[in-house]
Design a protein around this motif. Structure first.
Motif, PDB file in Angstrom:
ATOM      1  N   ARG A 291       1.000  -1.352  -0.043  1.00 40.53           N
ATOM      2  CA  ARG A 291       0.156   0.230  -0.109  1.00 40.53           C
ATOM      3  C   ARG A 291       0.863   1.293  -0.336  1.00 40.53           C
ATOM      4  NH1 ARG A 291      -4.106   2.274   5.044  1.00 40.53           N
ATOM      5  NH2 ARG A 291      -4.170   3.932   4.104  1.00 40.53           N
ATOM      6  N   LYS A 292       1.612   1.242   0.747  1.00 42.13           N
ATOM      7  CA  LYS A 292       3.071   2.335   0.842  1.00 42.13           C
ATOM      8  C   LYS A 292       3.696   2.744  -0.661  1.00 42.13           C
ATOM      9  CE  LYS A 292       5.870   4.673   4.200  1.00 42.13           C
ATOM     10  NZ  LYS A 292       7.182   4.321   5.787  1.00 42.13           N
ATOM     11  N   TYR A 293       3.683   1.528  -1.422  1.00 40.25           N
ATOM     12  CA  TYR A 293       4.648   1.957  -2.392  1.00 40.25           C
ATOM     13  C   TYR A 293       3.672   2.473  -4.007  1.00 40.25           C
ATOM     14  CZ  TYR A 293       6.844   0.721  -7.225  1.00 40.25           C
ATOM     15  OH  TYR A 293       7.817   0.781  -7.585  1.00 40.25           O
ATOM     16  N   LEU A 294       2.363   0.857  -3.062  1.00 34.72           N
ATOM     17  CA  LEU A 294       1.380   1.559  -4.629  1.00 34.72           C
ATOM     18  C   LEU A 294       1.014   3.522  -4.879  1.00 34.72           C
ATOM     19  CD1 LEU A 294      -0.730  -1.370  -4.691  1.00 34.72           C
ATOM     20  CD2 LEU A 294       1.574  -0.645  -6.449  1.00 34.72           C
ATOM     21  N   GLU A 295       0.514   3.901  -3.219  1.00 36.75           N
ATOM     22  CA  GLU A 295       0.039   4.666  -3.508  1.00 36.75           C
ATOM     23  C   GLU A 295       0.998   6.342  -2.832  1.00 36.75           C
ATOM     24  OE1 GLU A 295      -2.281   5.392   0.907  1.00 36.75           O
ATOM     25  OE2 GLU A 295      -3.827   4.564   0.047  1.00 36.75           O
ATOM     26  N   THR A 296       2.811   6.235  -2.515  1.00 40.59           N
ATOM     27  CA  THR A 296       3.004   7.071  -2.400  1.00 40.59           C
ATOM     28  C   THR A 296       4.738   6.917  -2.808  1.00 40.59           C
ATOM     29  OG1 THR A 296       4.780   6.163  -0.196  1.00 40.59           O
ATOM     30  CG2 THR A 296       2.464   7.225  -0.213  1.00 40.59           C
ATOM     31  N   ASN A 301      12.392  -1.980   2.989  1.00 37.11           N
ATOM     32  CA  ASN A 301      11.686  -3.086   2.874  1.00 37.11           C
ATOM     33  C   ASN A 301      11.849  -3.375   1.819  1.00 37.11           C
ATOM     34  OD1 ASN A 301      12.189  -3.466   5.613  1.00 37.11           O
ATOM     35  ND2 ASN A 301       9.479  -3.333   5.183  1.00 37.11           N
ATOM     36  N   SER A 302      12.897  -2.841   0.876  1.00 36.34           N
ATOM     37  CA  SER A 302      13.135  -4.128  -0.245  1.00 36.34           C
ATOM     38  C   SER A 302      14.347  -4.456  -0.820  1.00 36.34           C
ATOM     39  CB  SER A 302      13.139  -3.100  -1.643  1.00 36.34           C
ATOM     40  OG  SER A 302      13.241  -3.467  -2.911  1.00 36.34           O
ATOM     41  N   VAL A 303      14.385  -5.943  -1.265  1.00 35.61           N
ATOM     42  CA  VAL A 303      15.265  -6.395  -1.228  1.00 35.61           C
ATOM     43  C   VAL A 303      16.466  -5.969  -2.172  1.00 35.61           C
ATOM     44  CG1 VAL A 303      14.735  -8.623   0.255  1.00 35.61           C
ATOM     45  CG2 VAL A 303      13.905  -8.294  -2.028  1.00 35.61           C
ATOM     46  N   ASN A 304      15.654  -5.209  -3.517  1.00 35.07           N
ATOM     47  CA  ASN A 304      16.288  -5.126  -4.953  1.00 35.07           C
ATOM     48  C   ASN A 304      16.183  -3.627  -5.220  1.00 35.07           C
ATOM     49  OD1 ASN A 304      13.283  -5.120  -5.277  1.00 35.07           O
ATOM     50  ND2 ASN A 304      13.493  -5.691  -7.793  1.00 35.07           N
ATOM     51  N   PHE A 305      15.683  -3.087  -4.193  1.00 34.35           N
ATOM     52  CA  PHE A 305      16.040  -1.698  -4.294  1.00 34.35           C
ATOM     53  C   PHE A 305      16.165  -0.980  -3.267  1.00 34.35           C
ATOM     54  CE2 PHE A 305      13.611  -2.306  -8.527  1.00 34.35           C
ATOM     55  CZ  PHE A 305      13.461  -1.362  -9.027  1.00 34.35           C
ATOM     56  N   PRO A 306      16.273   0.857  -3.518  1.00 33.34           N
ATOM     57  CA  PRO A 306      17.056   1.090  -2.421  1.00 33.34           C
ATOM     58  C   PRO A 306      15.789   1.635  -1.326  1.00 33.34           C
ATOM     59  CG  PRO A 306      17.456   2.848  -4.378  1.00 33.34           C
ATOM     60  CD  PRO A 306      16.568   0.737  -5.026  1.00 33.34           C
ATOM     61  N   THR A 307      16.520   1.686  -0.062  1.00 32.28           N
ATOM     62  CA  THR A 307      15.429   2.586   0.579  1.00 32.28           C
ATOM     63  C   THR A 307      15.286   3.746  -0.112  1.00 32.28           C
ATOM     64  OG1 THR A 307      15.693   0.728   2.662  1.00 32.28           O
ATOM     65  CG2 THR A 307      14.421   3.368   3.465  1.00 32.28           C
ATOM     66  N   VAL A 308      14.030   4.503   0.052  1.00 30.31           N
ATOM     67  CA  VAL A 308      13.632   5.637   0.165  1.00 30.31           C
ATOM     68  C   VAL A 308      11.910   6.170   0.091  1.00 30.31           C
ATOM     69  CG1 VAL A 308      13.162   7.001  -2.589  1.00 30.31           C
ATOM     70  CG2 VAL A 308      14.877   4.795  -2.499  1.00 30.31           C
ATOM     71  N   GLU A 309      12.634   7.182   1.048  1.00 26.93           N
ATOM     72  CA  GLU A 309      10.982   8.153   1.740  1.00 26.93           C
ATOM     73  C   GLU A 309      11.205   9.556   1.789  1.00 26.93           C
ATOM     74  OE1 GLU A 309       9.567   4.947   5.261  1.00 26.93           O
ATOM     75  OE2 GLU A 309      11.552   5.435   5.509  1.00 26.93           O
ATOM     76  N   ALA A 355      18.252   2.647 -10.240  1.00 27.57           N
ATOM     77  CA  ALA A 355      18.516   3.609  -9.341  1.00 27.57           C
ATOM     78  C   ALA A 355      16.754   3.655  -9.090  1.00 27.57           C
ATOM     79  CB  ALA A 355      19.416   4.854 -10.124  1.00 27.57           C
ATOM     80  N   TYR A 356      16.784   5.096  -8.264  1.00 25.36           N
ATOM     81  CA  TYR A 356      15.434   5.255  -8.305  1.00 25.36           C
ATOM     82  C   TYR A 356      15.400   6.634  -7.726  1.00 25.36           C
ATOM     83  CZ  TYR A 356      10.758   5.041  -6.449  1.00 25.36           C
ATOM     84  OH  TYR A 356       9.367   5.194  -6.438  1.00 25.36           O
ATOM     85  N   THR A 357      13.970   7.522  -8.671  1.00 23.23           N
ATOM     86  CA  THR A 357      14.412   8.784  -8.156  1.00 23.23           C
ATOM     87  C   THR A 357      12.642   9.402  -8.217  1.00 23.23           C
ATOM     88  OG1 THR A 357      16.207   9.068  -9.635  1.00 23.23           O
ATOM     89  CG2 THR A 357      14.740  11.100  -9.775  1.00 23.23           C
ATOM     90  N   MET A 358      12.834   9.615  -7.266  1.00 22.15           N
ATOM     91  CA  MET A 358      11.023  10.794  -6.920  1.00 22.15           C
ATOM     92  C   MET A 358      11.405  12.340  -6.940  1.00 22.15           C
ATOM     93  SD  MET A 358       9.311   8.474  -4.129  1.00 22.15           S
ATOM     94  CE  MET A 358       9.991   8.857  -2.454  1.00 22.15           C
ATOM     95  N   ILE A 359       9.825  12.816  -7.688  1.00 24.51           N
ATOM     96  CA  ILE A 359      10.077  14.432  -7.551  1.00 24.51           C
ATOM     97  C   ILE A 359       8.638  14.207  -7.950  1.00 24.51           C
ATOM     98  CG2 ILE A 359      10.565  16.464  -9.718  1.00 24.51           C
ATOM     99  CD1 ILE A 359      12.050  13.879 -11.044  1.00 24.51           C
TER     100      ILE A 359
END
Length: 390
Positions: A291-296, A301-309, A355-359
């Motif tokens: 839910r957290k990932y889909l909404e925001t 707690n990802s095993v293949n992506f970095p922690t990003v908040e 890599a993961y980018t949020m804007i």
């Protein structure tokens, strides 16, 4: 790619208790946005580009093809600690069972008959004398969610505890008592312990962590427990160590034809995390993580992506999954500038090749947003672009 975040489709396997938030519509569909699984083998399953995330209700993810998921832009989550108490309690039980002849005494008592059963019991009980755990030394390999709990429980029973974990997190280090010493090397634990219990994840680096070499170093007559993962302990080496008396007993949660008939091996059928409470906890945690990932777009707690908040404070959030190569952030922000989109907030994190980018930006008209997403996806290294509305 624009989505109504309140109508995600999620697949959960039959028999898995799922506790989604009330706002979700959980649909069985051929094109799910998310998968919530437990032990299902995903290596032969083509889960498609529609799958944004997979949540494993449990810690181990060796049933999920992580390389394929990363290439697909699919974030894989696990639920570390959700079954930690269940495993800890089973370890405590198996320590007692390995130390005292409980099963054989029960079997003997069931065969008693006659009017003097009580007298027979008193006469026969001396055949089932055991030893106590108090005062014995236990080596705990891996001091994560399970291992740290086992260490504390063993200390509470009066055992001397030696911990070993070269990769212990700050969080778990704080949870450990200062009275629990930590060894600098594995050999130190093996030489000093009457019991050795393993609680580390399976990785290629940890494969065959315990081989003939390590078992030659172990204290003679020690009892070895593996309730971590299959493959961490070399089975042939254990058989040889049992045969030559180097170890007294092997206790494991992983069945093998090499062990199943031996009196000096106790095998439980992978029940470490199999409690009602642990299954409910894991399912809840997995659903909440999805839910957290889909909404925001936030990743924890990802095993293949970095922690990003990052706090979602703007009207619109763009998330980009892309290759971890130089100047990606510059290329992304250049496109936003060309489209006259002002950035309110931004974060970029990487893990290995991904890599993961949020804007976060202000509201953008639908047609302009469509063009912006197309321009971002046109960057060759970009794998997936999402637009989330607050």
């Amino acid at each position: 790619m624009t989505m109504d975040i309140k109508t995600y489709n999620m697949i959960a396997p039959e028999g898995l208790a799922v506790f989604p938030p009330a706002m979700y519509r959980i649909n069985q569909t051929d094109k799910p946005d998310a998968l919530l699984i437990r032990s299902q083998d995903m290596h032969k399953t083509h889960f498609g580009t529609s799958v944004l995330a997979i949540a494993r209700a449990g810690a181990g993810v060796n049933n999920i093809p992580l390389v394929e998921a990363s290439s697909n832009g699919t974030v894989v989550f696990n639920t570390p600690g959700s079954n930690a108490n269940a495993v800890k309690e089973l370890i405590v039980a198996m320590l007692v069972i390995a130390t005292r002849p409980i099963f054989s005494s029960i079997t003997w008592a069931r065969k008693l008959n006659g009017a003097d059963v009580s007298l027979q019991t008193e006469k026969g009980k001396n055949h089932f004398a055991g030893t106590e755990l108090k005062g014995k030394t236990i080596g705990v390999i891996g001091l994560g969610a399970v291992g740290s709990r086992v260490a504390r429980a063993a200390a509470d029973m009066g055992m001397h505890v030696i911990g070993y974990d070269p990769y212990i997190s700050v969080e778990h280090a704080w949870r450990l008592s200062n009275d629990i010493p930590r060894a600098g090397e594995l050999a130190e634990v093996l030489r000093s312990s009457d019991y050795v219990t393993i609680h580390i994840p399976y990785t290629e680096k940890n494969k065959d962590l315990i081989t003939a070499t390590e078992l030659q170093q172990i204290k003679k007559g020690a009892i070895l427990l593996n309730y971590s993962r299959w493959g961490i302990v070399n089975e042939d080496a254990v058989v040889a160590a049992l045969d030559n008396g180097q170890i007294k007993q092997y206790v494991t949660d992983f069945s093998s034809s090499k062990f199943i008939k031996r009196d000096d091996v106790i095998v439980t059928p992978h029940i470490g995390g199999t409690t009602i409470e642990a299954e409910v906890c894991g399912a809840k945690m997995a659903a909440q993580t999805l839910r957290k990932y889909l909404e925001t777009g936030n990743i924890v707690n990802s095993v293949n992506f970095p922690t990003v908040e990052m706090e979602f404070a703007s009207a619109l959030r763009l998330t980009l999954i892309h290759r971890n190569v130089p100047n990606m952030v510059g290329r992304i922000t250049t496109i936003l500038a060309q489209e006259e989109v002002n950035i309110d907030n931004m974060i970029n994190r990487s893990r290995d090749q991904i890599a993961y980018t949020m804007i976060d930006v202000a509201a953008i008209p639908a047609e302009k947003l469509k063009n912006l997403q197309a321009a971002l996806l046109a960057i060759p290294e970009v794998i997936r672009v999402r637009a989330l509305q607050k």
